[in-house]
Scaffold this motif. Sequence first.
Motif, PDB file in Angstrom:
ATOM      1  N   ILE A 116      -9.755  -1.708 -33.601  1.00 46.53           N
ATOM      2  CA  ILE A 116      -9.396  -0.682 -34.580  1.00 46.53           C
ATOM      3  C   ILE A 116     -10.202   0.591 -34.378  1.00 46.53           C
ATOM      4  O   ILE A 116      -9.734   1.694 -34.680  1.00 46.53           O
ATOM      5  CB  ILE A 116      -9.563  -1.218 -36.017  1.00 46.53           C
ATOM      6  N   THR A 117     -11.407   0.482 -33.832  1.00 47.10           N
ATOM      7  CA  THR A 117     -12.240   1.668 -33.631  1.00 47.10           C
ATOM      8  C   THR A 117     -11.680   2.584 -32.554  1.00 47.10           C
ATOM      9  O   THR A 117     -12.112   3.734 -32.427  1.00 47.10           O
ATOM     10  CB  THR A 117     -13.672   1.262 -33.250  1.00 47.10           C
ATOM     11  N   ASP A 118     -10.720   2.096 -31.757  1.00 44.12           N
ATOM     12  CA  ASP A 118     -10.150   2.901 -30.674  1.00 44.12           C
ATOM     13  C   ASP A 118      -8.848   3.588 -31.066  1.00 44.12           C
ATOM     14  O   ASP A 118      -8.214   4.254 -30.233  1.00 44.12           O
ATOM     15  CB  ASP A 118      -9.897   2.014 -29.449  1.00 44.12           C
ATOM     16  N   LEU A 119      -8.422   3.447 -32.308  1.00 40.10           N
ATOM     17  CA  LEU A 119      -7.191   4.100 -32.747  1.00 40.10           C
ATOM     18  C   LEU A 119      -7.298   5.624 -32.613  1.00 40.10           C
ATOM     19  O   LEU A 119      -8.393   6.179 -32.716  1.00 40.10           O
ATOM     20  CB  LEU A 119      -6.900   3.739 -34.210  1.00 40.10           C
ATOM     21  N   GLU A 120      -6.169   6.265 -32.428  1.00 38.61           N
ATOM     22  CA  GLU A 120      -6.142   7.721 -32.269  1.00 38.61           C
ATOM     23  C   GLU A 120      -5.461   8.350 -33.479  1.00 38.61           C
ATOM     24  O   GLU A 120      -4.324   8.019 -33.809  1.00 38.61           O
ATOM     25  CB  GLU A 120      -5.405   8.092 -30.985  1.00 38.61           C
ATOM     26  N   GLY A 121      -6.169   9.238 -34.161  1.00 36.08           N
ATOM     27  CA  GLY A 121      -5.661   9.840 -35.385  1.00 36.08           C
ATOM     28  C   GLY A 121      -4.433  10.706 -35.163  1.00 36.08           C
ATOM     29  O   GLY A 121      -4.361  11.464 -34.201  1.00 36.08           O
ATOM     30  N   ILE A 122      -3.475  10.580 -36.058  1.00 40.19           N
ATOM     31  CA  ILE A 122      -2.305  11.463 -36.107  1.00 40.19           C
ATOM     32  C   ILE A 122      -2.501  12.493 -37.209  1.00 40.19           C
ATOM     33  O   ILE A 122      -2.205  13.667 -37.059  1.00 40.19           O
ATOM     34  CB  ILE A 122      -1.014  10.648 -36.342  1.00 40.19           C
ATOM     35  N   LEU A 159      -2.567   8.202 -40.810  1.00 39.15           N
ATOM     36  CA  LEU A 159      -1.728   7.572 -39.800  1.00 39.15           C
ATOM     37  C   LEU A 159      -2.450   7.604 -38.459  1.00 39.15           C
ATOM     38  O   LEU A 159      -3.098   8.599 -38.101  1.00 39.15           O
ATOM     39  CB  LEU A 159      -0.384   8.301 -39.674  1.00 39.15           C
ATOM     40  N   TYR A 160      -2.304   6.499 -37.708  1.00 41.95           N
ATOM     41  CA  TYR A 160      -2.981   6.359 -36.418  1.00 41.95           C
ATOM     42  C   TYR A 160      -2.014   5.816 -35.383  1.00 41.95           C
ATOM     43  O   TYR A 160      -1.069   5.097 -35.704  1.00 41.95           O
ATOM     44  CB  TYR A 160      -4.182   5.413 -36.548  1.00 41.95           C
ATOM     45  N   ALA A 161      -2.291   6.151 -34.132  1.00 42.40           N
ATOM     46  CA  ALA A 161      -1.520   5.625 -33.005  1.00 42.40           C
ATOM     47  C   ALA A 161      -2.399   4.673 -32.204  1.00 42.40           C
ATOM     48  O   ALA A 161      -3.633   4.744 -32.246  1.00 42.40           O
ATOM     49  CB  ALA A 161      -1.052   6.773 -32.114  1.00 42.40           C
ATOM     50  N   ALA A 162      -1.748   3.792 -31.470  1.00 40.22           N
ATOM     51  CA  ALA A 162      -2.485   2.852 -30.628  1.00 40.22           C
ATOM     52  C   ALA A 162      -3.214   3.601 -29.521  1.00 40.22           C
ATOM     53  O   ALA A 162      -2.773   4.662 -29.076  1.00 40.22           O
ATOM     54  CB  ALA A 162      -1.513   1.848 -30.013  1.00 40.22           C
ATOM     55  N   ALA A 196      -8.593  12.557 -39.662  1.00 38.49           N
ATOM     56  CA  ALA A 196      -8.221  11.143 -39.730  1.00 38.49           C
ATOM     57  C   ALA A 196      -9.213  10.289 -38.944  1.00 38.49           C
ATOM     58  O   ALA A 196      -9.630   9.214 -39.394  1.00 38.49           O
ATOM     59  CB  ALA A 196      -6.804  10.945 -39.197  1.00 38.49           C
ATOM     60  N   ASN A 197      -9.602  10.770 -37.771  1.00 40.14           N
ATOM     61  CA  ASN A 197     -10.585  10.040 -36.965  1.00 40.14           C
ATOM     62  C   ASN A 197     -11.926   9.959 -37.674  1.00 40.14           C
ATOM     63  O   ASN A 197     -12.601   8.925 -37.647  1.00 40.14           O
ATOM     64  CB  ASN A 197     -10.763  10.727 -35.604  1.00 40.14           C
ATOM     65  N   GLU A 201     -14.017   6.599 -38.807  1.00 41.61           N
ATOM     66  CA  GLU A 201     -15.377   6.392 -38.317  1.00 41.61           C
ATOM     67  C   GLU A 201     -16.370   6.216 -39.465  1.00 41.61           C
ATOM     68  O   GLU A 201     -17.205   5.300 -39.440  1.00 41.61           O
ATOM     69  CB  GLU A 201     -15.790   7.587 -37.446  1.00 41.61           C
ATOM     70  N   GLU A 202     -16.269   7.062 -40.481  1.00 39.80           N
ATOM     71  CA  GLU A 202     -17.201   6.976 -41.608  1.00 39.80           C
ATOM     72  C   GLU A 202     -17.031   5.663 -42.367  1.00 39.80           C
ATOM     73  O   GLU A 202     -18.017   5.040 -42.767  1.00 39.80           O
ATOM     74  CB  GLU A 202     -16.989   8.161 -42.548  1.00 39.80           C
ATOM     75  N   THR A 203     -15.782   5.256 -42.554  1.00 39.55           N
ATOM     76  CA  THR A 203     -15.529   4.015 -43.288  1.00 39.55           C
ATOM     77  C   THR A 203     -16.100   2.816 -42.549  1.00 39.55           C
ATOM     78  O   THR A 203     -16.760   1.951 -43.143  1.00 39.55           O
ATOM     79  CB  THR A 203     -14.019   3.829 -43.515  1.00 39.55           C
ATOM     80  N   LEU A 204     -15.860   2.756 -41.251  1.00 46.15           N
ATOM     81  CA  LEU A 204     -16.337   1.622 -40.465  1.00 46.15           C
ATOM     82  C   LEU A 204     -17.853   1.616 -40.346  1.00 46.15           C
ATOM     83  O   LEU A 204     -18.460   0.560 -40.147  1.00 46.15           O
ATOM     84  CB  LEU A 204     -15.697   1.648 -39.078  1.00 46.15           C
ATOM     85  N   ASP A 205     -18.480   2.780 -40.475  1.00 47.06           N
ATOM     86  CA  ASP A 205     -19.940   2.849 -40.454  1.00 47.06           C
ATOM     87  C   ASP A 205     -20.544   2.431 -41.786  1.00 47.06           C
ATOM     88  O   ASP A 205     -21.565   1.733 -41.829  1.00 47.06           O
ATOM     89  CB  ASP A 205     -20.400   4.278 -40.133  1.00 47.06           C
TER      90      ASP A 205
END
Length: 221
Positions: free
Chosen positions: A8-14, A153-156, A199-200, A204-208
């Motif tokens: 999930i950390t590698d998702l790309e923000g839309i 929204l995020y892309a793979a 979005a990115n 990042e902040e949430t996962l940290d």
Amino acid sequence: MDDPGYDITDLEGIGSIGQYPFTLIVNPEYDHIEDIDDLVDAYEDGEFTQFAMQGIGHSTHVISFLLRDDFGMEWEEVVPYDGGGPTSEAVISDEVSVGIATATSAREPVEGGDLNVVANLSSEPTDVFPDLEPATELGYPDIDFVAMTTLALYAAPGTDEEQIETLTEALEEATQDEDVQDWSDETGNDVTYGDPESANQTLEETLDEIPDAVDLDNLQE
């Protein structure tokens, strides 16, 4: 449900399309509970022992532990329900007297007298309940990383840049549409475009911050 083959950390923000805060709801029979201070005191006095949230592993599950450990809302049992609707229904029926709901989902039952909303858990005011002070203004911790939900929204990983650009442009156009903004004003649902970088940053902040605030291994057990 299935392993997507990437982290999930590698998702790309839309992009993002808006935010909404979580609020604390109370059965209206307890009309002496007017704000979050009253609620914290009621738990401390043993008037309430349970807290209703929206499912094991849901963000409200994380919030419930922050309410107990950082806000002093000393529940003894957290009760999971299958989503926001069942959680609100449990509070309305007084099956569990206190629970959590988004501001927008609480609006109609509050206006109908079926619920009382006593706390805005974010650091920002909400247009849904403009008279409800943010918890941070009352001296409680800032837990926006989990209590202020950002719709993004995020892309793979590896998605073609042109595809991301096309989706981003469509998202920006849709959020700024006049009818959408009219709906936003009428309902109190915030619809505001945020770019891919925002979005990115949210991800990042949430996962940290969540692992620093909550023992996730213990929560999963």
